[in-house]
Design a protein around this motif. Structure first.
Motif, PDB file in Angstrom:
ATOM      1  N   LEU A   1       0.841  -1.189   0.000  1.00 40.77           N
ATOM      2  CA  LEU A   1       0.000   0.000   0.000  1.00 40.77           C
ATOM      3  C   LEU A   1       0.875   1.237   0.000  1.00 40.77           C
ATOM      4  O   LEU A   1       1.965   1.250   0.565  1.00 40.77           O
ATOM      5  CB  LEU A   1      -0.901   0.026   1.231  1.00 40.77           C
ATOM      6  N   GLY A   2       0.349   2.291  -0.623  1.00 38.16           N
ATOM      7  CA  GLY A   2       1.067   3.552  -0.660  1.00 38.16           C
ATOM      8  C   GLY A   2       0.128   4.689  -0.989  1.00 38.16           C
ATOM      9  O   GLY A   2      -1.091   4.565  -0.842  1.00 38.16           O
ATOM     10  N   ASP A   3       0.689   5.788  -1.469  1.00 35.00           N
ATOM     11  CA  ASP A   3      -0.097   6.985  -1.744  1.00 35.00           C
ATOM     12  C   ASP A   3      -0.326   7.229  -3.225  1.00 35.00           C
ATOM     13  O   ASP A   3      -0.863   8.264  -3.606  1.00 35.00           O
ATOM     14  CB  ASP A   3       0.570   8.203  -1.108  1.00 35.00           C
ATOM     15  N   GLU A   4       0.094   6.285  -4.072  1.00 31.73           N
ATOM     16  CA  GLU A   4      -0.065   6.429  -5.519  1.00 31.73           C
ATOM     17  C   GLU A   4      -0.376   5.064  -6.125  1.00 31.73           C
ATOM     18  O   GLU A   4      -0.206   4.033  -5.488  1.00 31.73           O
ATOM     19  CB  GLU A   4       1.233   6.938  -6.163  1.00 31.73           C
ATOM     20  N   TYR A   5      -0.803   5.122  -7.383  1.00 30.30           N
ATOM     21  CA  TYR A   5      -0.874   3.915  -8.201  1.00 30.30           C
ATOM     22  C   TYR A   5       0.319   3.983  -9.129  1.00 30.30           C
ATOM     23  O   TYR A   5       0.373   4.840 -10.012  1.00 30.30           O
ATOM     24  CB  TYR A   5      -2.162   3.886  -9.034  1.00 30.30           C
ATOM     25  N   LYS A   6       1.311   3.126  -8.897  1.00 33.30           N
ATOM     26  CA  LYS A   6       2.491   3.161  -9.744  1.00 33.30           C
ATOM     27  C   LYS A   6       3.313   1.895  -9.578  1.00 33.30           C
ATOM     28  O   LYS A   6       3.193   1.184  -8.588  1.00 33.30           O
ATOM     29  CB  LYS A   6       3.356   4.383  -9.434  1.00 33.30           C
ATOM     30  N   THR A   7       4.145   1.650 -10.556  1.00 31.71           N
ATOM     31  CA  THR A   7       5.148   0.599 -10.457  1.00 31.71           C
ATOM     32  C   THR A   7       6.364   1.251  -9.803  1.00 31.71           C
ATOM     33  O   THR A   7       6.794   2.319 -10.222  1.00 31.71           O
ATOM     34  CB  THR A   7       5.512   0.067 -11.855  1.00 31.71           C
ATOM     35  N   THR A   8       6.884   0.612  -8.762  1.00 33.40           N
ATOM     36  CA  THR A   8       7.979   1.228  -8.017  1.00 33.40           C
ATOM     37  C   THR A   8       8.945   0.174  -7.489  1.00 33.40           C
ATOM     38  O   THR A   8       8.625  -1.011  -7.461  1.00 33.40           O
ATOM     39  CB  THR A   8       7.428   2.092  -6.856  1.00 33.40           C
ATOM     40  N   SER A  24      11.872  -5.434   5.144  1.00 36.89           N
ATOM     41  CA  SER A  24      11.698  -5.101   3.728  1.00 36.89           C
ATOM     42  C   SER A  24      10.930  -3.794   3.621  1.00 36.89           C
ATOM     43  O   SER A  24      10.062  -3.509   4.440  1.00 36.89           O
ATOM     44  CB  SER A  24      10.943  -6.223   3.007  1.00 36.89           C
ATOM     45  N   SER A  25      11.242  -2.990   2.600  1.00 44.68           N
ATOM     46  CA  SER A  25      10.690  -1.636   2.585  1.00 44.68           C
ATOM     47  C   SER A  25      10.804  -0.993   1.205  1.00 44.68           C
ATOM     48  O   SER A  25      11.519  -1.479   0.334  1.00 44.68           O
ATOM     49  CB  SER A  25      11.471  -0.787   3.598  1.00 44.68           C
ATOM     50  N   PHE A  26      10.120   0.145   1.058  1.00 45.89           N
ATOM     51  CA  PHE A  26      10.323   0.990  -0.119  1.00 45.89           C
ATOM     52  C   PHE A  26      11.642   1.758   0.002  1.00 45.89           C
ATOM     53  O   PHE A  26      12.053   2.432  -0.921  1.00 45.89           O
ATOM     54  CB  PHE A  26       9.172   1.993  -0.280  1.00 45.89           C
ATOM     55  N   PHE A  27      12.290   1.657   1.155  1.00 44.70           N
ATOM     56  CA  PHE A  27      13.549   2.363   1.404  1.00 44.70           C
ATOM     57  C   PHE A  27      14.672   1.373   1.651  1.00 44.70           C
ATOM     58  O   PHE A  27      14.460   0.323   2.247  1.00 44.70           O
ATOM     59  CB  PHE A  27      13.411   3.272   2.634  1.00 44.70           C
ATOM     60  N   LYS A  28      15.861   1.720   1.228  1.00 43.83           N
ATOM     61  CA  LYS A  28      17.045   0.905   1.507  1.00 43.83           C
ATOM     62  C   LYS A  28      17.422   1.092   2.970  1.00 43.83           C
ATOM     63  O   LYS A  28      17.326   2.184   3.508  1.00 43.83           O
ATOM     64  CB  LYS A  28      18.212   1.296   0.613  1.00 43.83           C
ATOM     65  N   MET A  54       2.424  -0.394  -6.501  1.00 38.44           N
ATOM     66  CA  MET A  54       1.899   0.307  -5.326  1.00 38.44           C
ATOM     67  C   MET A  54       0.444   0.665  -5.602  1.00 38.44           C
ATOM     68  O   MET A  54       0.107   1.096  -6.701  1.00 38.44           O
ATOM     69  CB  MET A  54       2.704   1.584  -5.056  1.00 38.44           C
ATOM     70  N   LYS A  55      -0.407   0.493  -4.583  1.00 40.03           N
ATOM     71  CA  LYS A  55      -1.824   0.837  -4.716  1.00 40.03           C
ATOM     72  C   LYS A  55      -2.273   1.618  -3.496  1.00 40.03           C
ATOM     73  O   LYS A  55      -1.749   1.446  -2.407  1.00 40.03           O
ATOM     74  CB  LYS A  55      -2.674  -0.424  -4.866  1.00 40.03           C
ATOM     75  N   ARG A  56      -3.289   2.451  -3.693  1.00 41.28           N
ATOM     76  CA  ARG A  56      -3.900   3.219  -2.612  1.00 41.28           C
ATOM     77  C   ARG A  56      -5.033   2.393  -2.000  1.00 41.28           C
ATOM     78  O   ARG A  56      -5.783   1.744  -2.730  1.00 41.28           O
ATOM     79  CB  ARG A  56      -4.463   4.532  -3.137  1.00 41.28           C
ATOM     80  N   TYR A  57      -5.177   2.447  -0.688  1.00 38.12           N
ATOM     81  CA  TYR A  57      -6.266   1.722  -0.035  1.00 38.12           C
ATOM     82  C   TYR A  57      -7.618   2.247  -0.494  1.00 38.12           C
ATOM     83  O   TYR A  57      -8.541   1.472  -0.722  1.00 38.12           O
ATOM     84  CB  TYR A  57      -6.153   1.816   1.491  1.00 38.12           C
ATOM     85  N   ASP A  58      -7.718   3.579  -0.665  1.00 32.74           N
ATOM     86  CA  ASP A  58      -9.026   4.175  -0.992  1.00 32.74           C
ATOM     87  C   ASP A  58      -9.554   3.762  -2.361  1.00 32.74           C
ATOM     88  O   ASP A  58     -10.711   3.996  -2.672  1.00 32.74           O
ATOM     89  CB  ASP A  58      -9.002   5.695  -0.858  1.00 32.74           C
ATOM     90  N   GLY A  59      -8.747   3.102  -3.179  1.00 35.39           N
ATOM     91  CA  GLY A  59      -9.206   2.656  -4.487  1.00 35.39           C
ATOM     92  C   GLY A  59      -9.388   1.154  -4.608  1.00 35.39           C
ATOM     93  O   GLY A  59      -9.694   0.646  -5.691  1.00 35.39           O
ATOM     94  N   LEU A  60      -9.235   0.434  -3.517  1.00 35.11           N
ATOM     95  CA  LEU A  60      -9.320  -1.027  -3.572  1.00 35.11           C
ATOM     96  C   LEU A  60     -10.737  -1.561  -3.423  1.00 35.11           C
ATOM     97  O   LEU A  60     -10.978  -2.742  -3.648  1.00 35.11           O
ATOM     98  CB  LEU A  60      -8.419  -1.654  -2.498  1.00 35.11           C
ATOM     99  N   SER A  75       7.340   3.793   5.543  1.00 33.22           N
ATOM    100  CA  SER A  75       6.319   4.148   4.549  1.00 33.22           C
ATOM    101  C   SER A  75       4.973   4.497   5.182  1.00 33.22           C
ATOM    102  O   SER A  75       3.958   4.558   4.493  1.00 33.22           O
ATOM    103  CB  SER A  75       6.122   2.978   3.575  1.00 33.22           C
ATOM    104  N   GLU A  76       4.967   4.752   6.475  1.00 32.42           N
ATOM    105  CA  GLU A  76       3.711   5.009   7.183  1.00 32.42           C
ATOM    106  C   GLU A  76       2.915   6.151   6.558  1.00 32.42           C
ATOM    107  O   GLU A  76       1.699   6.033   6.376  1.00 32.42           O
ATOM    108  CB  GLU A  76       3.990   5.324   8.665  1.00 32.42           C
ATOM    109  N   MET A  77       3.566   7.238   6.224  1.00 26.02           N
ATOM    110  CA  MET A  77       2.861   8.379   5.637  1.00 26.02           C
ATOM    111  C   MET A  77       2.273   8.022   4.275  1.00 26.02           C
ATOM    112  O   MET A  77       1.158   8.434   3.959  1.00 26.02           O
ATOM    113  CB  MET A  77       3.779   9.597   5.518  1.00 26.02           C
TER     114      MET A  77
END
Length: 162
Positions: A1-8, A24-28, A54-60, A75-77
């Protein structure tokens, strides 16, 4: 989950090089920030980079939970922003947060606290800190208390709707 719809990029822990797969994380991971007495200090290359959607919860199209429990490794924010206005219907949030601002742009406790305040949440408790929890009850939140009383890099915090 994240704040955008994108491949990352996502950095998955390699279990042959490090035992904490939950890191494991979006960050090293940057082990250079650790204290030199920490057994992980100076470790390098414990993650494998992969690509995720990455997907937004509000669109699932899922029900809005009453309780969110997350350990999003910085990645909490992003996760919270992906809930957007749905946070108005959540009653409780339990999350791990970095106590201080991170070098990698990951969220800190103060970032999360300020964002959730917009949606009517207050920090009700922080793990393993009786002094800080007493101060939270009496004075609400004061950043100085967290810095002085916690003495840890990461904390678990409980946020409740006022």
């Amino acid at each position: 989950l994240g704040d955008e719809y994108k491949t990352t990029s996502f950095f998955s822990i390699d279990p042959l090089r490090y035992s904490n797969r939950g890191a494991s994380s979006f960050f090293k991971i940057d082990f250079s920030e650790r204290n030199e007495s920490d057994p992980d200090f100076g470790l390098v290359d414990v993650q494998n980079e992969c690509t995720v959607e990455m997907k937004r919860y509000d669109g699932l199209g899922l029900a809005i939970p009453d309780l969110i429990v997350m350990d999003a490794e910085g990645s909490e924010m992003m996760v919270l922003k992906g809930f957007s206005k749905n946070l108005l219907d959540v009653s409780y949030i339990v999350t791990e947060c970095a106590v201080f601002r991170r070098k990698d742009a990951g969220a800190s406790f103060d970032d999360v606290r300020k964002y959730l305040k917009i949606f009517g949440f207050r920090c009700a408790a922080i793990n393993e800190s009786r002094s800080l929890n007493f101060c939270l009850c009496v004075f609400r939140y004061q950043e100085a208390f967290v810095r002085r009383l916690v003495g840890k890099r990461y904390i678990d915090a409980i946020f409740v709707r006022r």
